[in-house]
Enzyme design. Structure first.
Site, PDB file in Angstrom:
ATOM      1  N   GLY A  24     -11.255   4.185   0.078  1.00 57.17           N
ATOM      2  CA  GLY A  24     -12.143   5.020   0.872  1.00 57.17           C
ATOM      3  C   GLY A  24     -13.380   4.315   1.392  1.00 57.17           C
ATOM      4  O   GLY A  24     -14.323   4.958   1.842  1.00 57.17           O
TER       5      GLY A  24
ATOM      6  N   CYS B 118      -7.489 -27.759   7.684  1.00 58.58           N
ATOM      7  CA  CYS B 118      -6.312 -27.054   8.214  1.00 58.58           C
ATOM      8  C   CYS B 118      -5.741 -27.815   9.412  1.00 58.58           C
ATOM      9  O   CYS B 118      -6.423 -28.656  10.003  1.00 58.58           O
ATOM     10  CB  CYS B 118      -6.692 -25.628   8.612  1.00 58.58           C
TER      11      CYS B 118
ATOM     12  N   CYS C 180      -7.849 -27.923  12.697  1.00 56.97           N
ATOM     13  CA  CYS C 180      -9.034 -28.788  12.674  1.00 56.97           C
ATOM     14  C   CYS C 180      -8.666 -30.262  12.545  1.00 56.97           C
ATOM     15  O   CYS C 180      -9.338 -31.131  13.097  1.00 56.97           O
ATOM     16  CB  CYS C 180      -9.956 -28.374  11.527  1.00 56.97           C
TER      17      CYS C 180
ATOM     18  N   ASP D 272       0.853  -1.188   0.000  1.00 59.08           N
ATOM     19  CA  ASP D 272       0.000   0.000   0.000  1.00 59.08           C
ATOM     20  C   ASP D 272       0.891   1.242   0.000  1.00 59.08           C
ATOM     21  O   ASP D 272       2.102   1.150   0.128  1.00 59.08           O
ATOM     22  CB  ASP D 272      -0.967  -0.032   1.185  1.00 59.08           C
ATOM     23  N   SER D 273       0.276   2.402  -0.136  1.00 56.69           N
ATOM     24  CA  SER D 273       1.069   3.617  -0.358  1.00 56.69           C
ATOM     25  C   SER D 273       1.534   4.279   0.925  1.00 56.69           C
ATOM     26  O   SER D 273       2.396   5.150   0.914  1.00 56.69           O
ATOM     27  CB  SER D 273       0.235   4.631  -1.137  1.00 56.69           C
ATOM     28  N   GLY D 274       0.941   3.885   2.056  1.00 59.41           N
ATOM     29  CA  GLY D 274       1.244   4.554   3.320  1.00 59.41           C
ATOM     30  C   GLY D 274       0.232   5.625   3.680  1.00 59.41           C
ATOM     31  O   GLY D 274       0.172   6.074   4.820  1.00 59.41           O
ATOM     32  N   GLY D 275      -0.573   6.038   2.718  1.00 61.77           N
ATOM     33  CA  GLY D 275      -1.515   7.138   2.957  1.00 61.77           C
ATOM     34  C   GLY D 275      -2.512   6.861   4.062  1.00 61.77           C
ATOM     35  O   GLY D 275      -2.731   7.684   4.942  1.00 61.77           O
ATOM     36  N   PHE D 276      -3.107   5.667   4.028  1.00 59.45           N
ATOM     37  CA  PHE D 276      -4.141   5.348   5.007  1.00 59.45           C
ATOM     38  C   PHE D 276      -3.562   5.307   6.421  1.00 59.45           C
ATOM     39  O   PHE D 276      -4.159   5.813   7.370  1.00 59.45           O
ATOM     40  CB  PHE D 276      -4.804   4.010   4.655  1.00 59.45           C
TER      41      PHE D 276
ATOM     42  N   HIS E  37      -6.051 -21.429  10.721  1.00 62.74           N
ATOM     43  CA  HIS E  37      -7.421 -21.828  10.404  1.00 62.74           C
ATOM     44  C   HIS E  37      -8.176 -20.706   9.679  1.00 62.74           C
ATOM     45  O   HIS E  37      -8.823 -20.949   8.650  1.00 62.74           O
ATOM     46  CB  HIS E  37      -8.195 -22.232  11.662  1.00 62.74           C
TER      47      HIS E  37
ATOM     48  N   ASP F  70      -7.974  -7.324   0.659  1.00 66.70           N
ATOM     49  CA  ASP F  70      -7.032  -7.617   1.739  1.00 66.70           C
ATOM     50  C   ASP F  70      -7.681  -7.212   3.039  1.00 66.70           C
ATOM     51  O   ASP F  70      -8.537  -6.327   3.068  1.00 66.70           O
ATOM     52  CB  ASP F  70      -5.740  -6.804   1.574  1.00 66.70           C
TER      53      ASP F  70
END
Length: 375
Positions: free
Chosen positions: A216, A306, A309, A92-96, A335, A266
């Site tokens: 957003g 998994c 389980c 990601d860009s770092g903005g958030f 899991h 994500d």
């Protein structure tokens, strides 16, 4: 060298399935990207993440630029080598994170100056600096630097933020330069305003990107409002490029987003929930810390393959969670990630076979049953 490309292989309603090809391997879509914030998916080995079915991981520009620094990772051979993951990585860009984590930030046309949440040191992030950091990390898919206002916000604030993000998108494209085999994704903004989203999409199309994100959302607006936006936002973006919904979400959010034309997602939820004892299964959500599990010899989900389980009982998982043993985070995260990847795999097959709607109905009905009765 394989270049970056997207092959849309089948659609069913608005749901899509295809393959994103990169020099580091193919990404089957719809794709869920586990979040490896600080160059690790918490409580998981990279080979374990791969074993769940993940084709691609996400890394965080903001966290990695603060420590260990992008320059150090570059000197050590890049992010893939550093964290022992040889498949695609999206950063990601770092903005958030700047907007949500950093202290004392100042936003200008140039970029954002902020104080690190780690040690209070001062930093500057701009479109150019974000592109430089992501180049040093060596990620395969790079995100434009944008500004994401928290919702609810008034229309003027959303419009101004979107317009700034579009100017930053153009600067990001310019700074990204010519990097064969690597992709730059633009990020659509505009809050919940359909006309602002359309303006943003038009601006991004004019600049031209290898993929497009719906940004957003998942910032507090709620599922109904998010789905309302996704009823039109993906369709405003190019058909022949991947569409990425950032930061989503719960299993039913993901299925609803795919039904509306999203290809990539994500979220920290499956890994974070694993560490806090929240378990996602076919039959909904269960909390392993509840006393009802302490004498239960059954697995979390008898149909799940998994390790948690296959090899451990609810009673054991309850015990290791209550005693804060590290294996609890490992097994429950594995899991949850396995379950998420299973959903993606089932959706890919259902779309390819033209039975997505029937699959979605069954998915919803099965989850609505709730967990098995206590013993």
């Amino acid at each position: 060298m394989t270049s970056f490309s997207f092959d849309l292989q089948a659609t069913d309603g608005r749901a899509r399935t295809g393959v994103i090809s990169t020099p580091r391997g193919d990404i089957r879509t719809p794709a869920f990207m586990p979040v490896g914030t600080a160059a690790t998916v918490k409580a998981m080995m990279p080979e374990s993440v791969r074993a769940t079915g993940a084709d691609i991981l996400l890394g965080n520009t903001y966290h990695l630029m603060l420590r260990p620094t992008a320059e150090r990772i570059d000197r050590l051979g890049g992010l893939h080598k550093f964290m022992n993951w040889d498949r695609p990585i999206l950063t990601d860009s770092g903005g958030f994170q700047v907007m949500s984590l950093a202290g004392l930030r100042k936003l200008t046309e140039e970029g954002v100056t902020f104080k690190s949440h780690v040690d209070g040191s001062k930093h500057m992030l701009s479109p150019e600096r974000s592109m430089e950091i992501q180049r040093l990390l060596g990620s395969d898919i790079v995100m434009c630097f944008d500004e994401c206002p928290a919702l609810p916000a008034d229309r003027d604030r959303i419009a101004a933020s979107m317009e700034l993000s579009m100017r930053w998108a153009a600067r990001s494209r310019e700074a990204f330069g010519d990097r064969p085999g690597h992709a730059l994704f633009g990020i659509q903004q505009g809050g919940l305003e359909e006309d602002l989203r359309a303006q943003s999409a038009e601006a991004l199309r004019e600049i031209g990107f290898e993929g497009y994100a719906v940004g957003g959302l998942a910032v507090g607006e709620g599922q109904e409002a998010m789905f309302g936006c996704l009823d039109y936002a993906p369709e405003q973006l190019p058909q022949d490029k991947p569409r990425y919904l950032m930061g989503v979400g719960k299993p039913d959010d993901i299925v609803g987003a795919v039904a509306r034309g999203i290809d990539m997602m994500d979220c920290v939820l499956p890994s974070r929930s694993g560490r806090t004892g929240q378990v996602f299964t076919r039959l909904g959500v269960l909390n392993i810390k509840n006393a009802r599990h302490q004498d239960d010899p059954r697995p979390l989900d008898e149909e799940c393959t998994c390790p948690a389980c296959r090899n451990y009982s609810r009673a054991y998982l309850h015990h290791v969670f209550r005693t804060q043993e590290i294996i609890s985070s490992m097994l429950l995260t594995w899991h949850n990630l396995h379950y998420y990847q299973q959903i993606m795999d089932q959706m890919r097959h259902a779309i390819a076979e033209g039975r997505f709607e029937a699959w979605q109905t069954e998915f919803t009905q099965t989850r609505a049953q709730g967990d098995i009765d206590p013993l």
